[in-house]
Design an enzyme around this catalytic site. Structure first.
Site, mmCIF file in Angstrom:
data_model
loop_
_atom_site.group_PDB
_atom_site.id
_atom_site.type_symbol
_atom_site.label_atom_id
_atom_site.label_comp_id
_atom_site.label_asym_id
_atom_site.label_seq_id
_atom_site.Cartn_x
_atom_site.Cartn_y
_atom_site.Cartn_z
ATOM 1 C CG HIS A 183 31.935 38.548 51.013
ATOM 2 N ND1 HIS A 183 31.796 38.662 52.370
ATOM 3 C CD2 HIS A 183 33.118 39.117 50.705
ATOM 4 C CE1 HIS A 183 32.853 39.288 52.863
ATOM 5 N NE2 HIS A 183 33.673 39.584 51.871
ATOM 6 C CB THR A 224 37.568 32.501 37.273
ATOM 7 O OG1 THR A 224 37.513 32.187 35.871
ATOM 8 C CG2 THR A 224 37.525 34.012 37.472
ATOM 9 C CE LYS A 225 35.601 28.135 33.724
ATOM 10 N NZ LYS A 225 34.656 28.222 34.719
ATOM 11 C CE LYS A 264 53.939 31.355 23.256
ATOM 12 N NZ LYS A 264 54.877 31.648 22.191
#
Length: 184
Positions: free
Chosen positions: A110, A162-163, A180
């Site tokens: 949002h 988030t990445k 790892k």
């Protein structure tokens, strides 16, 4: 006897879901859809929810898939019980992907930047989510918009991604970081 009843129930729920959701669901080959799978299109959107299930896919019980975008579930992949997928643009899941229970995958967030306007009225922003082949998402994982999880990756239970996740990486934490690589 119990195995036979379970198998018949799965066939029954699969058939019922194919009929109920015929306008948004495309099944390519063998698939299983268990009870209480809820496919909820957002009718107020300009585009329609489209779900493609490739051969040998499995939707476990009590899953919610909602939105107005395209969801593709690749061959030999499954989505665990109590998972939620919010798709307003695109979520593409590759082959041989294991998605555990209680996973949340969202291609949408949002808008909230305008302090003079209620957040509910500021609209959304979307970016596709790509989960490549041979990925394992642990219990309770959250995948946010615009993320690509590359082939062979493992996402630890309760991680928030988030990445982008590199190929063959094992990630965990909030936000998820590389712990790892599988070949180490």
């Amino acid at each position: 006897m119990l195995k036979l009843i379970t198998k018949l129930n799965r066939k029954w729920f699969t058939l019922v879901n194919k009929i109920i959701y015929a306008s948004i669901l495309k099944v390519e080959g063998k698939t299983t859809i268990e009870k209480r799978v809820n496919l909820r299109p957002f009718f107020e959107a300009n585009t329609a929810l489209k779900i493609t299930l490739k051969n040998n896919t499995h939707l476990k019980h009590d899953i919610l898939i909602q939105g107005s975008g395209d969801l593709i579930l690749g061959e030999n992949s499954y989505i665990g019980s109590y998972s939620v997928i919010g798709v307003n643009e695109k979520v593409e899941i590759g082959k041989n992907v294991m998605i555990a229970n209680c996973v949340s995958i969202r291609d949408t967030d949002h808008n909230f930047i305008d302090l003079n306007n209620d957040m509910i009225n500021q609209g959304i922003k979307t970016e596709p989510v790509y989960i490549k082949d041979n990925v394992w998402l642990g219990h309770g994982v959250v995948i946010t918009k615009g993320v690509t999880i590359n082939s062979g990756a493992i996402v630890a239970a309760n991680a928030v991604v988030t990445k982008d996740v590199p190929e063959n990486a094992i990630v965990g934490g909030i936000p998820a970081k590389v712990i790892k690589y599988r070949d180490e």
